[in-house]
Design an enzyme around this catalytic site. Structure first.
Site, short mmCIF file in Angstrom:
data_model
loop_
_atom_site.label_atom_id
_atom_site.label_comp_id
_atom_site.label_asym_id
_atom_site.label_seq_id
_atom_site.Cartn_x
_atom_site.Cartn_y
_atom_site.Cartn_z
N HIS A 161 7.31 61.29 90.13
CA HIS A 161 8.56 61.76 89.51
C HIS A 161 9.24 62.80 90.40
CE1 HIS A 161 6.20 60.78 85.69
NE2 HIS A 161 7.27 60.02 85.58
N GLY B 272 8.30 62.10 80.99
CA GLY B 272 7.59 63.37 81.10
C GLY B 272 6.18 63.22 81.65
N GLY C 201 11.30 54.70 90.00
CA GLY C 201 10.19 54.43 90.92
C GLY C 201 9.96 52.93 91.08
N GLN C 202 9.64 52.53 92.28
CA GLN C 202 9.39 51.12 92.59
C GLN C 202 8.07 50.64 91.97
OE1 GLN C 202 11.47 48.95 93.87
NE2 GLN C 202 9.95 47.30 93.94
N HIS D 93 4.47 63.80 87.57
CA HIS D 93 3.54 63.82 88.70
C HIS D 93 4.36 63.73 89.98
CE1 HIS D 93 4.30 59.55 88.81
NE2 HIS D 93 3.85 59.42 87.57
N GLN E 104 10.07 51.40 73.35
CA GLN E 104 9.50 50.58 74.43
C GLN E 104 7.97 50.45 74.32
OE1 GLN E 104 11.08 53.42 77.53
NE2 GLN E 104 9.21 52.86 78.60
N SER F 52 0.54 57.75 88.23
CA SER F 52 1.03 57.35 86.91
C SER F 52 0.60 58.40 85.90
CB SER F 52 0.40 56.00 86.54
OG SER F 52 0.52 55.77 85.15
#
Ligand code: PAF
Length: 283
Positions: free
Chosen positions: A37, A31, A148-149, A34, A61, A186
């Protein structure tokens, strides 16, 4: 677009929808969406008949003392952004829905891959990621899943899980989306104050300089690492967690810049721990 928070509901909805929809794309997120995403959701929209976005701040995590409590959350804002990017279903379960009382099963990728880079400074992090992503794969049963990379190590770990556990899912790794000045997008950038935000540009700037050095013929990973560390340390308020140069597929250390190379770093600036990387194929 519909928003669901129960596993049983999302399964039912997917079953109904997939009678007409041939392919399902899943975009797992925590969530506070940005543009990074949104690029994943848009790509999933282009490539699938049904797009599911999961929004779940996964407690397993996060390590002790990390930012689980303060991690930004805003389901209303996320829902309208996800909808505008093309999501059909948002799956936003509670912690109890994913980890009910008595929950006791975890997925862990063993070996070097999860012990280095972020795995070294965040023990248990990838066990949490592997567990929740495996659960989402089982709940949604997507054809493709989008990541995402920027989280290059996470992508490598998830590809390993897919191979090892025979998930019939294509993992689609999408390019890093950056702010105009180069800072990788991020959700944690929100922790940066004005000065820290300015300093944060040093991460991408150092990586781009290193990329130029490689293009100009530098092949020694130690020299590149030394350059990046020195460059980042010109900013007094940043604290380097790691700078590593590894093979982007296996995450093994490289002795020479050749083949699939990943330069990855993690740096603390104020309250934020930021990661960034560049990936190159070097002849
Ligand atoms: O990249 C993230 O946001 C998370 O690690 C993920 C993949 C959604 C699992 O919680």
């Amino acid at each position: 677009m519909i928003i669901l928070d129960k596993v049983i509901e999302v399964r039912k909805e997917i079953k109904t929808a997939s009678k007409n929809a041939k392919t399902i794309g899943l975009v797992p997120t925590m969530g506070f969406l940005h543009d990074g995403h949104l690029s994943l959701i848009k790509r999933a929209r282009e490539e699938n008949d049904l797009v599911v976005v999961s929004i779940f701040v996964n407690p397993t995590q996060f390590g002790p003392g990390e930012d689980l409590e303060s991690y930004p959350r805003n389901l209303e804002r996320d829902s309208s952004l996800a909808e505008s990017a093309g999501a059909d279903i948002i799956f936003a379960p509670s912690v109890e829905e994913i980890y009910p009382n008595g929950y006791n099963t975890y997925v862990e990728v063993e070996g070097e891959m999860t012990k280095k880079l972020c795995g070294a400074s965040r023990p248990g992090h990838f066990k949490g990621v592997a567990t929740v992503v495996s659960k989402l794969f089982n709940i949604i049963a997507p054809d493709r899943a989008y990541f995402g990379q920027k989280d290059a190590q996470q992508v490598a770990v998830i590809e390993q899980i897919v191979r090892d556990l025979n998930f019939d899912i294509e993992i689609v790794s999408c390019p890093i989306v950056r702010e105009k000045d180069g800072l990788a997008m991020s959700s944690r950038n929100i922790y940066l104050n004005e000065d820290e935000r300015k300093d944060a540009v040093i991460l991408s700037q150092s990586l781009f300089e290193a990329e130029k050095m490689i293009k100009n013929g530098e092949r020694d990973p130690l020299k590149l690492k030394e350059f990046i560390i020195k460059n980042i340390n010109t900013k007094p308020n940043v604290e380097i967690d790691y700078v590593e140069i590894v093979n982007s597929k296996t995450l093994e250390d490289v002795k020479e810049i050749k083949g699939d190379v990943l330069i990855a770093l993690a740096v603390k600036i104020g309250r934020a721990r930021l990661i960034d990387n560049i990936c190159m194929e070097v002849q």
